[in-house]
Enzyme design. Structure first.
Site, PDB file in Angstrom:
ATOM      1  N   ARG A  61       8.554   6.072   0.086  1.00 30.81           N
ATOM      2  CA  ARG A  61       9.385   7.551   0.412  1.00 30.81           C
ATOM      3  C   ARG A  61       9.328   8.147   0.988  1.00 30.81           C
ATOM      4  O   ARG A  61       9.829   9.762   1.665  1.00 30.81           O
ATOM      5  CB  ARG A  61       9.466   7.502  -0.502  1.00 30.81           C
ATOM      6  CG  ARG A  61      10.238   7.656  -2.096  1.00 30.81           C
ATOM      7  CD  ARG A  61      10.670   8.160  -3.366  1.00 30.81           C
ATOM      8  NE  ARG A  61       9.800   9.216  -3.768  1.00 30.81           N
ATOM      9  CZ  ARG A  61      10.066  10.023  -4.874  1.00 30.81           C
ATOM     10  NH1 ARG A  61      11.193   9.925  -5.491  1.00 30.81           N
ATOM     11  NH2 ARG A  61       8.913  10.334  -5.090  1.00 30.81           N
ATOM     12  N   ASP A  62       8.409   7.736   2.571  1.00 32.38           N
ATOM     13  CA  ASP A  62       8.648   8.529   3.570  1.00 32.38           C
ATOM     14  C   ASP A  62       7.125   8.409   5.252  1.00 32.38           C
ATOM     15  O   ASP A  62       6.989   8.487   5.293  1.00 32.38           O
ATOM     16  CB  ASP A  62       7.268   9.861   3.191  1.00 32.38           C
ATOM     17  CG  ASP A  62       7.091  11.162   3.963  1.00 32.38           C
ATOM     18  OD1 ASP A  62       8.584  11.679   4.573  1.00 32.38           O
ATOM     19  OD2 ASP A  62       6.100  11.639   3.931  1.00 32.38           O
TER      20      ASP A  62
END
Length: 361
Positions: A190-191
């Protein structure tokens, strides 16, 4: 093929966290980097049920911090040494407990537990966990040191876009192998972004920073978290966390995101490396989000090959169902022609280093 480095660069924000008392440290020379806003999660996340507890730390007297690395705003990272670990230096990420909200503290605990799980699961290409412990009002995460910095630093230092063979062999293939291994275990980072891809002592790429990582087996990805420039359209479409916590929107009514958000973010990362620019730009965060949702993709330079354009374009498809998986992308002609490696290539030993001389990076 030359291209200017990403525009709008500014010095990366330095943390105000204090070094451990009694230490004499000196900061590294500051470097130019793009300052980005990260939309942080408001709630705790889950890690795999069989993830072990944090490993017992080495005795405090054994760890000797030397100097801080450039680091996030809510933590400071020191290079350190420990006699029990031999001559190889480690990085110690330090959080001030008093400065952490309850949700941020849960995220830090989750990051530590996730790194342990990834290490024990032998996930390739991740920053290796060493230890985690609390001490004197601080949380310490001890991990593999990556003296080559991150990919944004490398791009800015070289002042030109990466060539296609280098991008494929040194960055795209190893990161796809890492993501394929994560996604096979229902774990979503997610990043993914330039700043979270580090260059280890062996010169090879390592994916780091697991504060937003979730296990889809235990948690729905329904929070709009990540770094705006790398957010997929389906992440931007998620309702604000406040609407969920207030009960205005029910979690069961939200279409949860899946591992394809990592594929999108890697597509943005590779676009930057190949062109020196972000694919979606705007004057502020709202304008960037609008460009992403509207699909206003900056045109690819004519100098890029059709294979490279096809590869990145597939990763930046608006419909997550139409985006190929990380494992499938390892079979794309752009990867196979430049590396000779295809899926399921989870072993990293065959991939060349991003920087052959890390000391000179």
């Amino acid at each position: 093929h030359r291209a200017p480095p990403p525009g709008g660069c500014a010095r990366r924000r330095r943390t105000s966290a204090r070094p451990p008392s009694g230490l004499s440290v000196k900061p590294f020379a500051s470097h130019r980097a793009r300052a980005r806003e990260v939309e942080a999660p408001r709630g705790g996340g889950a890690v795999p049920a069989n993830a072990p507890r944090a490993a017992a730390p080495p005795p405090k007297a054994d760890t000797h911090p030397s100097a801080p690395f450039p680091s996030p705003r809510d933590s400071i990272i020191y290079q350190a040494s420990c006699p029990r670990l031999g001559p190889v230096p480690v990085a110690v990420k330090v959080y001030e407990l008093a400065a952490l909200s309850a949700s941020k503290l849960r995220a830090v605990r989750r990051e530590a537990a996730m790194m342990i799980y990834l290490k024990r699961s032998r996930i390739p290409g991740v920053v290796r966990h060493v230890a985690a412990f609390d001490d004197a009002g601080r949380v310490h995460l001890v991990m593999e040191a990556c003296p080559g910095g991150d990919l944004l630093e490398r791009l800015l230092h070289e002042g030109r876009a990466f060539a296609e063979p280098r991008t494929a062999a040194e960055v795209a293939a190893p990161l796809l192998a890492t993501l394929a291994a994560l996604h096979a275990r229902s774990i979503v980072h997610r990043d993914v972004k330039l700043e979270n891809v580090f260059i280890a002592a062996d010169g090879r790429a390592r994916l780091g920073d697991y504060g937003l990582t979730v296990s889809l087996k235990h948690e729905l990805a329904i929070s709009p978290v990540g770094t705006v420039e790398y957010m997929a359209p389906e992440v931007i479409a998620l309702p604000p966390v406040e609407l969920v916590t207030s009960g205005a929107v029910k979690g069961v009514d939200i279409a949860a995101c899946d591992e394809k958000v990592d594929v999108w973010a890697l597509g943005v990362t590779l676009y930057e490396l190949l062109t020196g620019h972000l694919p979606f730009e705007g004057a502020d965060r709202a304008a960037v989000k609008e460009a992403i949702v509207a699909g206003r993709l900056r045109p690819f330079p004519r100098s890029l090959s059709p294979a490279a354009v096809s590869f990145v374009s597939a990763m930046l498809r608006a419909d997550p169902a139409a985006r190929p998986s990380a494992a499938a992308l390892l079979r794309h002609p752009f990867i196979e022609r430049n590396t000779g490696v295809g899926a399921p290539a989870y072993a990293m030993a065959g991939f060349p280093p991003v920087c052959a001389d890390v000391a000179g990076c």
